[in-house]
Motif scaffolding. Structure first.
Motif, PDB file in Angstrom:
ATOM      1  N   UNK A  34      47.194  38.879  -2.344  1.00 29.21           N
ATOM      2  CA  UNK A  34      48.166  37.890  -1.899  1.00 29.21           C
ATOM      3  C   UNK A  34      49.051  38.372  -0.757  1.00 29.21           C
ATOM      4  N   UNK A  35      49.210  39.683  -0.639  1.00 28.87           N
ATOM      5  CA  UNK A  35      50.027  40.187   0.455  1.00 28.87           C
ATOM      6  C   UNK A  35      49.472  39.776   1.816  1.00 28.87           C
ATOM      7  N   UNK A  36      48.171  39.650   1.883  1.00 33.64           N
ATOM      8  CA  UNK A  36      47.559  39.318   3.170  1.00 33.64           C
ATOM      9  C   UNK A  36      47.947  37.901   3.599  1.00 33.64           C
ATOM     10  N   UNK A  37      47.983  36.987   2.654  1.00 33.25           N
ATOM     11  CA  UNK A  37      48.448  35.633   2.959  1.00 33.25           C
ATOM     12  C   UNK A  37      49.950  35.636   3.197  1.00 33.25           C
ATOM     13  N   UNK A  38      50.677  36.417   2.391  1.00 33.62           N
ATOM     14  CA  UNK A  38      52.132  36.473   2.541  1.00 33.62           C
ATOM     15  C   UNK A  38      52.515  36.969   3.929  1.00 33.62           C
ATOM     16  N   UNK A  95      56.097  35.311   4.381  1.00 35.08           N
ATOM     17  CA  UNK A  95      57.002  35.447   3.240  1.00 35.08           C
ATOM     18  C   UNK A  95      56.788  36.767   2.494  1.00 35.08           C
ATOM     19  N   UNK A  96      56.324  37.781   3.205  1.00 31.89           N
ATOM     20  CA  UNK A  96      56.005  39.057   2.567  1.00 31.89           C
ATOM     21  C   UNK A  96      57.240  39.740   1.980  1.00 31.89           C
ATOM     22  N   UNK A  97      58.370  39.704   2.693  1.00 28.91           N
ATOM     23  CA  UNK A  97      59.556  40.430   2.231  1.00 28.91           C
ATOM     24  C   UNK A  97      60.032  39.934   0.868  1.00 28.91           C
ATOM     25  N   UNK A  98      60.100  38.616   0.679  1.00 27.28           N
ATOM     26  CA  UNK A  98      60.571  38.076  -0.593  1.00 27.28           C
ATOM     27  C   UNK A  98      59.525  38.236  -1.688  1.00 27.28           C
ATOM     28  N   UNK A  99      58.266  38.247  -1.293  1.00 26.35           N
ATOM     29  CA  UNK A  99      57.147  38.261  -2.236  1.00 26.35           C
ATOM     30  C   UNK A  99      56.913  39.650  -2.837  1.00 26.35           C
ATOM     31  N   UNK A 100      57.013  40.650  -2.003  1.00 27.35           N
ATOM     32  CA  UNK A 100      56.586  41.992  -2.383  1.00 27.35           C
ATOM     33  C   UNK A 100      57.351  42.579  -3.570  1.00 27.35           C
ATOM     34  N   UNK A 101      58.686  42.500  -3.615  1.00 32.20           N
ATOM     35  CA  UNK A 101      59.394  43.125  -4.740  1.00 32.20           C
ATOM     36  C   UNK A 101      58.996  42.548  -6.094  1.00 32.20           C
ATOM     37  N   UNK A 147      45.524  28.849   3.464  1.00 28.30           N
ATOM     38  CA  UNK A 147      45.211  29.994   2.624  1.00 28.30           C
ATOM     39  C   UNK A 147      45.269  29.582   1.157  1.00 28.30           C
ATOM     40  N   UNK A 148      44.498  30.263   0.344  1.00 29.66           N
ATOM     41  CA  UNK A 148      44.506  29.984  -1.083  1.00 29.66           C
ATOM     42  C   UNK A 148      44.602  31.253  -1.894  1.00 29.66           C
ATOM     43  N   UNK A 149      45.113  31.118  -3.107  1.00 33.68           N
ATOM     44  CA  UNK A 149      45.133  32.238  -4.040  1.00 33.68           C
ATOM     45  C   UNK A 149      43.935  32.122  -4.967  1.00 33.68           C
ATOM     46  N   UNK A 150      43.535  33.233  -5.558  1.00 32.35           N
ATOM     47  CA  UNK A 150      42.449  33.157  -6.545  1.00 32.35           C
ATOM     48  C   UNK A 150      42.902  32.273  -7.681  1.00 32.35           C
ATOM     49  N   UNK A 151      44.183  32.417  -8.053  1.00 33.18           N
ATOM     50  CA  UNK A 151      44.712  31.638  -9.159  1.00 33.18           C
ATOM     51  C   UNK A 151      44.784  30.158  -8.787  1.00 33.18           C
ATOM     52  N   UNK A 152      45.233  29.897  -7.566  1.00 32.80           N
ATOM     53  CA  UNK A 152      45.404  28.519  -7.141  1.00 32.80           C
ATOM     54  C   UNK A 152      44.097  27.774  -6.937  1.00 32.80           C
ATOM     55  N   UNK A 153      43.029  28.472  -6.548  1.00 32.47           N
ATOM     56  CA  UNK A 153      41.766  27.782  -6.257  1.00 32.47           C
ATOM     57  C   UNK A 153      40.803  27.802  -7.431  1.00 32.47           C
ATOM     58  N   UNK A 154      41.203  28.417  -8.515  1.00 32.24           N
ATOM     59  CA  UNK A 154      40.329  28.475  -9.674  1.00 32.24           C
ATOM     60  C   UNK A 154      39.996  27.065 -10.142  1.00 32.24           C
ATOM     61  N   UNK A 190      36.640  34.538   3.182  1.00 32.33           N
ATOM     62  CA  UNK A 190      37.341  35.509   2.349  1.00 32.33           C
ATOM     63  C   UNK A 190      37.727  36.711   3.208  1.00 32.33           C
ATOM     64  N   UNK A 191      38.969  37.142   3.088  1.00 33.65           N
ATOM     65  CA  UNK A 191      39.449  38.284   3.867  1.00 33.65           C
ATOM     66  C   UNK A 191      39.731  39.453   2.922  1.00 33.65           C
ATOM     67  N   UNK A 192      39.134  40.597   3.212  1.00 37.67           N
ATOM     68  CA  UNK A 192      39.305  41.805   2.402  1.00 37.67           C
ATOM     69  C   UNK A 192      39.890  42.902   3.287  1.00 37.67           C
ATOM     70  N   UNK A 193      41.009  43.457   2.836  1.00 37.79           N
ATOM     71  CA  UNK A 193      41.657  44.513   3.618  1.00 37.79           C
ATOM     72  C   UNK A 193      42.501  45.361   2.677  1.00 37.79           C
ATOM     73  N   UNK A 194      41.907  46.415   2.122  1.00 38.31           N
ATOM     74  CA  UNK A 194      42.640  47.268   1.190  1.00 38.31           C
ATOM     75  C   UNK A 194      43.799  47.984   1.871  1.00 38.31           C
ATOM     76  N   UNK A 195      43.687  48.238   3.153  1.00 36.74           N
ATOM     77  CA  UNK A 195      44.757  48.925   3.867  1.00 36.74           C
ATOM     78  C   UNK A 195      46.001  48.052   3.953  1.00 36.74           C
ATOM     79  N   UNK A 196      45.790  46.749   4.090  1.00 39.41           N
ATOM     80  CA  UNK A 196      46.906  45.810   4.178  1.00 39.41           C
ATOM     81  C   UNK A 196      47.405  45.403   2.804  1.00 39.41           C
ATOM     82  N   UNK A 197      46.524  45.477   1.815  1.00 41.49           N
ATOM     83  CA  UNK A 197      46.849  44.994   0.480  1.00 41.49           C
ATOM     84  C   UNK A 197      47.774  45.942  -0.259  1.00 41.49           C
ATOM     85  N   UNK A 198      48.275  45.446  -1.405  1.00 39.34           N
ATOM     86  CA  UNK A 198      49.080  46.266  -2.309  1.00 39.34           C
ATOM     87  C   UNK A 198      48.385  46.273  -3.665  1.00 39.34           C
ATOM     88  N   UNK A 199      49.009  46.893  -4.637  1.00 39.99           N
ATOM     89  CA  UNK A 199      48.440  46.906  -5.972  1.00 39.99           C
ATOM     90  C   UNK A 199      47.126  47.651  -6.031  1.00 39.99           C
TER      91      UNK A 199
END
Length: 644
Positions: free
Chosen positions: A349-353, A358-364, A532-539, A548-557
């Motif tokens: 989700x950080x990649x969409x954020x 909205x990354x700053x509010x989302x991340x914490x 953009x969609x979330x896995x949860x939102x598009x289920x 689909x965008x994959x980027x472990x360097x940009x991602x968290x968790x």
């Protein structure tokens, strides 16, 4: 690469629906778990079984005052099933929270005793943290949390009736929060034979859709009810363990079922084209051996993997280049359409954020496991205060829409409640003036080019008593309410994020210091209105064109997910191998499930973008696993991306 043959009969799973109907006999009920992958028509099977049951047993149900219980994961799914069943009152369709509340509401004495036992435990846990923690910054906030829980405990004897809102926020000392309501329901079903008898007498059959993501405590409780009353109660679980994407779900739900359970399975995928089915079969082959087949009238479909440099700076341009390539490969100009014809799914989700701002509010909040689920599905009361109440007011003010502002206030503000007007007596007009002054004060935060942070907004709301402050945010209110010596909460506001640990307090503290302006793109994203969609939102949803965008360097968790590992650019760690040996859930399995869910949304064509510094390793891995052919994998250099 394994070739998938088209199935001659698109109704090949018809026998499964017939078998399920046989299990749902009131005279001889049989519990079952329906194994079915993406696009297999689980909801269709559910509705068909219910219609047949209604035809055969409606008279019996009415005579005995019984209903068929159906639990679904979302309100939208509830509405869809109810509509297909013509809103038949004999079939009670509800989300898990609504359903459980219908079971325990009215048992006020039992609920009170449960809280009297549980609240001291919660207080003791916080006191232990208070003694052991070195987080001095949180000491005062922990103290406030303890004081509120102690006050709630002291006030319990005055509560005559408990209340709960399944789809909203719950305020007041007589309210239950989402988390504790689920725990109470599960404990009652597990430990109270009377509750089990009441439950079975009312619902001789309970069907649960998306059972793999249903709260594990409740699943265990329903299993216990079935075990104790198997002769007159059937539990039917519809789901796919490969699509378990919430941490609350029960691991390995379909394994080690009781010997008397049936395990029907569906093999048809009605949604995806053969090429996508071939891919998702390969993805899940590392987890189980369930394979799907395509329809005989399905077009072949497209799947492409694009590997891009990990240090790509202009990712928007890079992703636009992939869209251009996909339009050429598929000969489908709608890949170029500006109308949102391509759904972009970020596996993190950080990649969409970051892309939406909205990354700053989302991340914490996302970092905290207890807060993450509510953040992702938009139900955290501490966030909803801003997204559902303050943001609409700010947006309406930009349009000079005073009517909408008043509508929000009449519905949600304590200042315009019946109790507030009653307290004013003959000065009720003054109460309206106070409310208008409060709104004017709030809106001055945006005067000129000012951009307040969430804490500024929170303190203004608290100062004027404009809205109820969720419990999670109470420790951070630093301004006294106008006309009062202290800021005091009327009981507890238990919420989905009912967690007063140091980590949660720190998460909220960091969130509140971020810009309020980020709440708007967050709200758009969570509602599913973004490109953009979330896995949860598009289920449960489907889209013709998926990127689909994959980027472990940009991602968290990174401890939770690792696409680098499943794609071969990183090796398994010793911990991974130990967890696998012990049969534990691993980051690799979690990532494969997410990958399966997102790929299986595709109706026509799929593009997967991987940002990596090891393109050849990834190419070799996906080719060796048979996920892609050589012609379907393309390594794009920076030069290729920059070329128009």
């Amino acid at each position: 690469m394994e070739h998938i043959a088209l199935v001659d009969n698109n109704n090949i799973d018809e026998h499964v629906d017939n078998e399920i109907s046989e299990y749902l006999s009131l005279d001889n009920p049989k519990s079952f778990f329906l194994f079915a992958g993406a696009g297999s028509g689980k909801t269709r099977s559910l509705v068909k079984a219910l219609k047949q049951l209604r035809e055969s047993s409606a008279k019996h149900l009415r005579l005995h005052g019984q209903k068929i219980g159906v639990i679904t994961y979302t309100n939208n799914a509830c509405d869809e099933i109810k509509g297909r069943l013509d809103f038949d009152p004999l079939i009670e369709v509800a989300t898990i929270h609504s359903f459980v509340w219908s079971l325990i509401s009215g048992f006020n004495s039992d609920i009170k005793e449960w809280l009297k036992t549980n609240l001291p435990i919660e207080i003791a846990n916080i006191e232990v943290e208070q003694r052991n923690s070195k987080a001095v910054k949180m000491a005062q906030k922990r103290k406030k949390s303890i004081e509120r829980k102690q006050k709630r405990l002291a006030d319990l004897n005055d509560v005559k009736k408990f209340k709960y809102n399944p789809s909203g926020d719950n305020y007041g000392r007589d309210s239950l929060n989402h988390t504790e309501m689920i725990r109470i329901g599960a404990d009652f079903l597990m430990q109270k034979p009377l509750m089990q008898r009441i439950f079975v007498n009312k619902y001789p059959i309970l069907l649960i859709d998306e059972s793999q993501d249903t709260n594990k405590l409740l699943i265990d409780a329903f299993f216990e009810v079935q075990h104790q009353h198997k002769d007159r109660f059937a539990l039917g679980l519809f789901g796919d363990t490969m699509q378990r994407i919430y941490g609350e779900g029960k691991e390995n739900l379909g394994q080690n079922l009781p010997a008397d359970w049936a395990t029907p399975a569906k093999i048809m995928n009605h949604r995806c084209p053969p090429r996508i089915i071939e891919l998702i079969n390969k993805i899940r082959s590392d987890v189980d051996d369930l394979k799907q087949q395509p329809r005989n009238d399905a077009e072949k479909g497209f799947a492409r993997l694009f590997i891009l440099p990990i240090d790509t700076i202009d990712k928007h341009k890079a992703e636009s280049k992939v869209i251009e390539l996909m339009a050429n490969v598929t000969d489908d100009l709608l890949w170029h359409s500006p109308g949102g014809e391509v759904k972009t799914l970020t596996l993190e989700h950080h990649m969409a954020a970051r892309r939406l701002g909205f990354l700053q509010m989302f991340e914490p909040l996302y970092k905290n496991e207890k807060l993450k689920t509510g953040l992702l599905d938009g139900t955290l009361p501490g966030v909803r205060l801003f997204s559902q109440l303050v943001l609409p007011i700010v947006e309406a003010n930009k349009k000079n829409d005073k009517f909408s502002i008043m509508s929000i206030l009449r519905k949600n503000s304590p200042l315009l409640s019946k109790a507030a007007f009653k307290d004013r007596g003959n000065e009720q007009l003054n109460q309206i003036k106070i409310t208008m002054d409060a709104i004017a004060k709030l809106l001055t935060l945006w005067k000129g080019n000012n951009e307040p942070c969430f804490l500024d907004v929170l303190n203004c709301i608290a100062e004027w008593g404009l809205f109820e402050i969720p419990d999670s945010l109470q420790p951070f209110v630093s301004i006294k309410k106008i006309g009062q010596e202290t800021t005091e909460m009327n009981g507890e506001n238990p919420s989905l994020d009912d967690n007063n640990s140091d980590s949660a307090l720190e998460a909220w503290d960091n969130f509140l210091l971020t810009p309020f302006e980020q709440i708007k793109p967050y709200a758009v994203y969570i509602s599913g209105q973004s490109q953009f969609g979330t896995h949860h939102g598009v289920k449960g949803l489907e889209f013709p064109r998926v990127m689909i965008i994959i980027d472990d360097n940009e991602a968290r968790g990174k401890s939770l997910f690792s696409y680098d590992k499943i794609l071969g650019s990183k090796d398994k760690t010793a911990t991974d191998m130990q967890n696998e040996k012990e049969g534990k859930d691993t980051s690799i399995k979690r990532t494969l499930r997410l990958f399966y869910v997102t790929c299986s949304r595709t109706e026509k064509s799929l593009a997967i973008i991987v940002y990596s510094d090891s393109p050849e390793k990834i190419r070799n891995r996906v080719l060796s696993k048979g996920w892609f052919k050589e012609s379907e994998v393309e390594i794009l250099t920076k030069k290729a991306i920059l070329l128009e």
